[in-house]
Design a protein around this motif. Sequence first.
Motif, short mmCIF file in Angstrom:
data_model
loop_
_atom_site.label_atom_id
_atom_site.label_comp_id
_atom_site.label_asym_id
_atom_site.label_seq_id
_atom_site.Cartn_x
_atom_site.Cartn_y
_atom_site.Cartn_z
N TYR A 161 0.83 -1.21 0.00
CA TYR A 161 0.00 0.00 0.00
C TYR A 161 0.87 1.26 0.00
O TYR A 161 0.62 2.19 -0.77
N LEU A 162 1.89 1.28 0.84
CA LEU A 162 2.75 2.45 0.92
C LEU A 162 3.48 2.71 -0.40
O LEU A 162 3.68 3.85 -0.80
N GLU A 163 3.84 1.64 -1.08
CA GLU A 163 4.50 1.79 -2.38
C GLU A 163 3.55 2.38 -3.40
O GLU A 163 3.93 3.22 -4.24
N ALA A 164 2.28 1.94 -3.37
CA ALA A 164 1.28 2.49 -4.30
C ALA A 164 1.05 3.98 -4.03
O ALA A 164 0.90 4.77 -4.98
N VAL A 165 1.01 4.36 -2.77
CA VAL A 165 0.86 5.78 -2.42
C VAL A 165 2.01 6.58 -3.02
O VAL A 165 1.81 7.65 -3.61
N LYS A 166 3.20 6.06 -2.88
CA LYS A 166 4.39 6.75 -3.41
C LYS A 166 4.29 6.93 -4.93
O LYS A 166 4.60 8.01 -5.47
N LYS A 167 3.85 5.89 -5.62
CA LYS A 167 3.74 5.95 -7.09
C LYS A 167 2.73 7.00 -7.53
O LYS A 167 2.96 7.75 -8.48
N LEU A 168 1.59 7.06 -6.85
CA LEU A 168 0.54 8.00 -7.23
C LEU A 168 0.91 9.43 -6.86
O LEU A 168 0.67 10.37 -7.63
N ARG A 169 1.48 9.61 -5.69
CA ARG A 169 1.79 10.97 -5.23
C ARG A 169 2.95 11.58 -6.01
O ARG A 169 3.09 12.81 -6.04
N LYS A 170 3.74 10.76 -6.66
CA LYS A 170 4.78 11.28 -7.55
C LYS A 170 4.16 12.16 -8.62
O LYS A 170 4.79 13.10 -9.13
N HIS A 171 2.89 11.89 -8.95
CA HIS A 171 2.17 12.66 -9.97
C HIS A 171 1.09 13.55 -9.37
O HIS A 171 0.19 14.02 -10.08
N ASP A 172 1.17 13.78 -8.06
CA ASP A 172 0.22 14.66 -7.35
C ASP A 172 -1.23 14.18 -7.46
O ASP A 172 -2.17 14.97 -7.41
N ILE A 173 -1.42 12.89 -7.61
CA ILE A 173 -2.77 12.33 -7.68
C ILE A 173 -3.35 12.22 -6.28
O ILE A 173 -2.70 11.70 -5.37
N ARG A 174 -4.56 12.73 -6.10
CA ARG A 174 -5.22 12.67 -4.80
C ARG A 174 -5.59 11.23 -4.47
O ARG A 174 -6.13 10.51 -5.31
N ILE A 175 -5.37 10.86 -3.21
CA ILE A 175 -5.65 9.49 -2.76
C ILE A 175 -6.63 9.54 -1.59
O ILE A 175 -6.47 10.32 -0.65
N CYS A 176 -7.64 8.69 -1.67
CA CYS A 176 -8.56 8.47 -0.57
C CYS A 176 -8.33 7.05 -0.05
O CYS A 176 -8.51 6.09 -0.80
N THR A 177 -7.93 6.94 1.20
CA THR A 177 -7.65 5.63 1.81
C THR A 177 -8.90 5.10 2.50
O THR A 177 -9.52 5.80 3.31
N HIS A 178 -9.26 3.85 2.19
CA HIS A 178 -10.39 3.19 2.84
C HIS A 178 -9.89 2.33 3.99
O HIS A 178 -8.95 1.54 3.81
N ILE A 179 -10.51 2.47 5.15
CA ILE A 179 -10.24 1.57 6.26
C ILE A 179 -11.58 1.06 6.80
O ILE A 179 -12.63 1.64 6.54
N ILE A 180 -11.51 -0.04 7.54
CA ILE A 180 -12.72 -0.65 8.11
C ILE A 180 -12.53 -0.80 9.61
O ILE A 180 -11.54 -1.38 10.07
N HIS A 181 -13.49 -0.28 10.37
CA HIS A 181 -13.52 -0.51 11.81
C HIS A 181 -14.42 -1.71 12.11
O HIS A 181 -15.53 -1.81 11.57
N GLY A 182 -13.93 -2.60 12.95
CA GLY A 182 -14.72 -3.76 13.35
C GLY A 182 -14.29 -5.05 12.70
O GLY A 182 -15.03 -6.04 12.77
N LEU A 183 -13.11 -5.08 12.10
CA LEU A 183 -12.62 -6.31 11.46
C LEU A 183 -12.38 -7.39 12.51
O LEU A 183 -12.15 -7.11 13.69
#
Length: 318
Positions: A180-202
């Motif tokens: 996941y962190l690697e994907a964030v790095k790849k996208l942010r290199k191009h200033d692409i906005r990222i919305c991270t999904h998390i789940i409470h209650g797993l």
Amino acid sequence: MFNLLEPSSVPLWGDKRFHTWNYEMREQMNTKVFKVMLDAGFTCPNRDGSIAKGGCTFCSARGSGDFAGSRRDDLITQFNKVRDRQHLKWPNAKYIGYFQAYTNTYAPVEELREYFEVILQQPGVIGLSIATRPDCLPDDVVEYLAELNKRTYLWVEMGLQTIHDSTSELINRAHDTACYLEAVKKLRKHDIRICTHIIHGLPQETHEMMLETVSAVAKMDVQGIKIHLLHLMRKTPMVKQYEAGLLRFMEQDEYIKLIVDSLEILPPEMVVHRLTGDAPRDLLIGPMWSLKKWEVLNGIDSELIARNSWQGKYWRQR
């Protein structure tokens, strides 16, 4: 923006104590904007065997697109149907095409271009939101997303769900936090906005573990977050985990307090796309209180007021 060290100075985003998607859109676009949820007919590498089989244990047969358009319709028909339904409430709004169901970068670039461009051509569309997995972002796809980002308002929504790899294995996520962190790095290199999904209650996650995930997201270079309540739905692999005693349903008040704990440690500039949600009533096993979505949202507002709190109150201390 705000003096977050002064408890008497309560920051507001419109009439809310957290940075809502609605507030952000009105600030950016000067009008109401809603997402038109679409199912482009993709699948997922976690289902077809290329990475794993069976899918995430919580995921429904519609690939988390239970309220999207029907894949029996072409994309323009889907768009028109969903848009018209939401227009009854917001007749003067603009739209973001939301490719929601399954993994929406899991196809050759030529195919992605065909799907995304046809929605961008629809009247009133001001951007796209593309839901995907961090392991489905090859270089040519990222280059196309970077191109899109230069000419439209773009969000890429990626499911993290948890930073705890033991939980990820339990829910058959089939990627780890490092991916996941690697994907964030790849996208942010191009200033692409990222919305991270998390789940409470797993399954088997404690209050502390869930806040550890929130704290980790707060430190990532991501611009938005969706916090989901875990819904157990019929015909999902998680039903067996529930029957085996690996999962308990959160109580409504417990969830509300956890959400406020989460908001307090998020940076104030992070856009909150979602704090709860509901599942189709005919599929939902529990928790049934989640169907009262507005009651939950009102409870979050009330808890923030009761604590004299807001998004970002403690985030610099973490």
